[in-house]
Write an enzyme that holds these catalytic residues in place. Structure first.
Site, mmCIF file in Angstrom:
data_model
loop_
_atom_site.group_PDB
_atom_site.id
_atom_site.type_symbol
_atom_site.label_atom_id
_atom_site.label_comp_id
_atom_site.label_asym_id
_atom_site.label_seq_id
_atom_site.Cartn_x
_atom_site.Cartn_y
_atom_site.Cartn_z
ATOM 1 N N THR A 17 3.796 92.407 -51.616
ATOM 2 C CA THR A 17 3.531 90.962 -51.611
ATOM 3 C C THR A 17 3.026 90.436 -52.951
ATOM 4 O OG1 THR A 17 1.328 91.415 -50.738
ATOM 5 C CG2 THR A 17 3.048 90.930 -49.126
ATOM 6 N N GLY A 18 2.831 91.315 -53.927
ATOM 7 C CA GLY A 18 2.426 90.868 -55.269
ATOM 8 C C GLY A 18 3.591 90.177 -55.956
ATOM 9 N N SER A 19 3.346 89.590 -57.124
ATOM 10 C CA SER A 19 4.406 88.792 -57.754
ATOM 11 C C SER A 19 5.556 89.680 -58.227
ATOM 12 C CB SER A 19 3.838 87.964 -58.912
ATOM 13 O OG SER A 19 3.334 88.802 -59.914
ATOM 14 N N LYS A 43 -2.640 93.434 -45.170
ATOM 15 C CA LYS A 43 -1.675 92.424 -44.724
ATOM 16 C C LYS A 43 -0.721 92.971 -43.667
ATOM 17 C CE LYS A 43 -1.801 89.447 -48.762
ATOM 18 N NZ LYS A 43 -1.083 88.908 -49.920
ATOM 19 N N TYR A 159 20.141 100.051 -70.138
ATOM 20 C CA TYR A 159 21.074 98.959 -69.837
ATOM 21 C C TYR A 159 22.149 98.902 -70.929
ATOM 22 C CZ TYR A 159 16.589 97.559 -67.659
ATOM 23 O OH TYR A 159 15.382 97.544 -67.015
ATOM 24 N N GLU A 209 13.866 110.036 -76.689
ATOM 25 C CA GLU A 209 13.191 109.419 -77.817
ATOM 26 C C GLU A 209 12.198 110.421 -78.396
ATOM 27 O OE1 GLU A 209 11.902 105.961 -75.592
ATOM 28 O OE2 GLU A 209 9.920 106.782 -75.280
ATOM 29 N N HIS A 247 6.063 103.102 -76.168
ATOM 30 C CA HIS A 247 5.794 104.012 -75.055
ATOM 31 C C HIS A 247 4.648 104.955 -75.401
ATOM 32 C CE1 HIS A 247 10.171 103.561 -73.476
ATOM 33 N NE2 HIS A 247 9.372 102.641 -72.973
#
Lengths: 293, 400
Positions: A17-19, A43, A159, A209, A247
């Site tokens: 339920t967090g953003s 909740k 990606y 990396e 990182h």
């Protein structure tokens, strides 16, 4: 089918339920992922995104039959969340959270020893089996289905690689973002091993990396066991020693941590190493054509 | 986060680790006061003046000096404070010294010979457990020891569920060849050191040398302490140990904007989303014939304010001759980023260097159209390969 997750996987979301949890759950559902519920302590019994919310992972697994959990819990509480999930015996926990203290991850790693739960991450984009199931924060449309498996320490570079592979006329079976932290649940070698044993994956892109020994370990395993072509890239050829590059794990400590040293080992182990990250897709296409011919 | 030797030693002392005592000073006068106080406290006859910078090899660069009188303390502190100290770890520019540690002399003569050891605590990434790494060869470069006499380096791995056990501390003391009172002191030293490491959420302790004194005490003569940035929220008092003098001012400013920026020495600036892609972009710049001027990760929300802040920060570096913006839009739509770039451009005014913009991913085409139509003097690309070619082209133009 790919590896780790597929269209039959049932996903629960910790930090539902967090953003972050809300946004990415919506995205996963839109992609077609079977998100069966979520966990936010306190909740339980309510509904969120039209799915049940539970107080504990145990309840969620019992009620929904979930076999995969994705963690969006803030860093201070994330280790606890990972252990809670692993304690229920779910097959896979994907920890997206960035910034978990090392001491916490040492305990998590110890907790997971001997358990059947596999951890991916933390500090990772997640796992996607193209066209079937997205358990992560990656842009789904980039990953068009195909036969190339990707394992990578970084998000956007994954990606990028997937996009190049697709544009080169190939597609993705599964992409696994293993994360850029010093302690992670699944190593490059383990991810490569999964792809080698997957009948639908025909080629592998391995992106590493600077920092650590994961790529060298994977390269040696590939040399001894490889049955499929591997294209490799190591980010950070121009990174100076002793400076952390974003990182937490990306820092050149010793001579074997450098991009050059890793690339040398990978070449010696028969991996098609590219110097330029712009050539990942074209090299994969070339190597695959050679294999076909 | 790196901290100074004097700060590291204060932390170690709180956990019962015996250290070479010292008092920090910022002026030659303070140094003399410190030396007097230290003499009262420890009875030391001589003093060591040690430059406090975040780099090792200070002795080699002339940043550590023995002083045999208060006059010498004043003179040597005066020489070291304000100097630009160059060590094998600082790079050619060196680092300016703002503080010195006035430390007691611990190499005094006595019943037994003194002996230097090496000891560090760190994470073994392969096993995910902490190890204590130690050697009989202290006081010198551990990389050198590893290269020439690797059999003299020992490692003790600690099981996190039970922590360091007494047998492990004894094993370390035996392997280091200490006996009698020094043995007892060493086991105590090792266990306190490990406890300090765990409880402070450190990511590296390096004590070189650990000294056995002529009266069989075991002391940390130096202390390199690295705190885990991710755990600083649980140690608010340690946040105050950050010394902004040790950091590049531009990097400090960048961190205030939540930008992850590392300054480098090249001529091509870059702005990228994601750490891995940022490193890969630096590599592209090098392969295209340039040198990266920085690492910069704008993060997941590359909106106009952040893009503008990033441009301003990159442009503070006068070596920057061109900037490559490389964004792979995922959840963040490229057209929004493009608009951010255009807004940042308009807000800054004329950018003094050519900019190459590569936007790929969600709505990349719309983004390129926006950039192309905006009338801004930017080179735009979609493929990473095209961006690399543009870097080469722009550099050729600049260099005539």
């Amino acid at each position: 089918m790919g590896v780790l997750v597929n269209k039959n996987s049932k996903i629960i979301v910790q930090g539902f339920t967090g953003s972050e949890g809300t946004f990415h759950s919506q995205q996963m559902i839109e992609y077609g992922t079977s998100v069966v519920g979520g966990i936010t302590p306190g909740k339980g019994g309510t509904k969120h995104l039209d799915r049940p919310v539970f107080n504990t992972v145990e309840q969620a697994v019992k009620e929904t039959g979930a076999d995969v959990s994705i963690v969006f819990v803030p860093p201070a509480f994330a280790a606890d969340a990972i252990m809670e999930a692993a304690d229920t015996g779910v097959a896979l926990v994907v920890a997206i959270t960035e910034g978990i203290p090392i001491r916490d991850m040492i305990m998590v790693r110890e907790f997971l020893r001997g358990k059947k739960t596999r951890l991916i991450g933390p500090n990772c984009p997640g796992v996607i089996t193209a066209g079937e199931c997205k358990v992560g924060i990656m842009p789904g449309f980039v990953f068009q289905p195909g036969t190339i498996g990707i394992v990578s320490k970084s998000g956007t570079l994954t990606y990028e690689a997937a996009d190049q592979v697709v544009k080169a006329g190939l597609g993705i079976s599964t992409a696994i973002g293993i994360g850029g932290d010093p302690i992670i649940g699944t190593t490059t070698k383990e991810a490569v091993e999964l792809f080698m044993n997957d009948s639908e994956t025909e080629g592998i892109v391995m992106i590493g990396e600077i920092g650590g020994t994961l790529e060298a370990e994977a390269a040696r395993w590939i040399k001894a066991n490889s049955r499929k072509p591997v294209v490799g890239f190591i980010a950070g050829q121009t990174a100076p020693a002793g400076r952390r590059m974003g990182h937490a794990g990306a820092i050149v400590g010793g001579a074997e941590d450098t991009a050059a040293a890793k690339m040398k080992i990978m070449r010696e182990c028969g991996i098609n190493v590219v110097e330029s990250p712009a050539e990942i897709g074209s090299t994969m296409a070339r190597v695959m054509n050679k294999v076909v011919a | 986060m790196n901290i100074h030797e004097y700060q590291g030693k204060e932390i170690l002392q709180r956990f019962g680790v015996a250290v070479q005592e010292g008092i920090v000073a910022e002026t030659p006068e303070q140094a003399v006061d410190a030396a007097k106080k230290l003499q009262q406290k420890t009875g030391t006859q001589w003093w060591v003046v040690k430059a406090q910078i975040h780099a090792g090899g200070r002795g080699k660069g002339g940043g550590v000096k023995l002083a045999k009188s208060l006059d010498e303390v004043k003179e040597k502190a005066g020489n070291i404070i304000g100097m630009q100290l160059v060590t094998p770890q600082t790079g050619a520019h060196g680092k300016k010294v703002h503080k010195v540690l006035i430390a007691q002399d611990v190499y005094y003569p006595g019943a037994n010979p003194t002996k230097e050891f090496y000891m560090s605590v760190l994470l073994n990434r392969q096993t995910g457990r902490n190890i204590i790494m130690y050697s009989t060869e202290g006081g010198m470069d551990i990389e050198h020891v590893a290269a020439t006499t690797p059999h003299l380096i020992f490692k003790e791995e600690i099981n996190p569920s039970v922590g360091l056990q007494p047998y492990q501390a004894r094993k370390i003391a035996f392997n280091l060849g200490v006996s009698g009172n020094a043995f007892k002191e060493m086991t105590k030293f090792v266990s306190s050191l490990y406890r300090a490491y765990v409880e402070t959420d450190s990511s590296l302790f390096e004590i070189n040398p650990v000294l056995k004194t002529s009266d069989d005490k075991i002391l940390a003569v130096d202390a390199k302490v690295n705190l885990d940035d991710n755990a600083l929220d649980r140690h608010p008092d340690y946040k105050a140990l950050r010394d902004l003098n040790e950091e590049d001012p531009t990097e400090v400013e960048a961190s205030e904007h939540n930008l992850n920026y590392v300054k480098l020495d090249g001529n091509v600036g870059c702005m990228v989303n994601g750490a891995g892609l940022a490193m890969a972009t630096m590599d592209i710049i090098k392969l295209a014939g340039g040198e990266p001027a920085n690492f910069l990760d704008v993060g997941g929300t590359a909106n106009a304010q952040r893009v503008e802040a990033a441009f301003r920060i990159i442009l503070k570096d006068k070596n920057v001759k061109t900037i490559l913006v490389n964004i792979f839009g995922g959840i963040v739509r490229c057209d929004r980023v493009a608009q951010g770039i255009i807004d940042a451009y308009n807000s800054i005014g004329e950018l003094p260097v050519p900019v190459i913009v590569r936007l790929e991913g969600t709505n990349a085409k719309e983004a390129k159209e926006l950039i192309d139509k905006s009338g801004l003097k930017v080179y735009s690309a979609i493929l990473l390969k095209e961006a690399a070619e543009l870097v080469t082209k722009v550099l050729k133009k600049i260099n005539g």
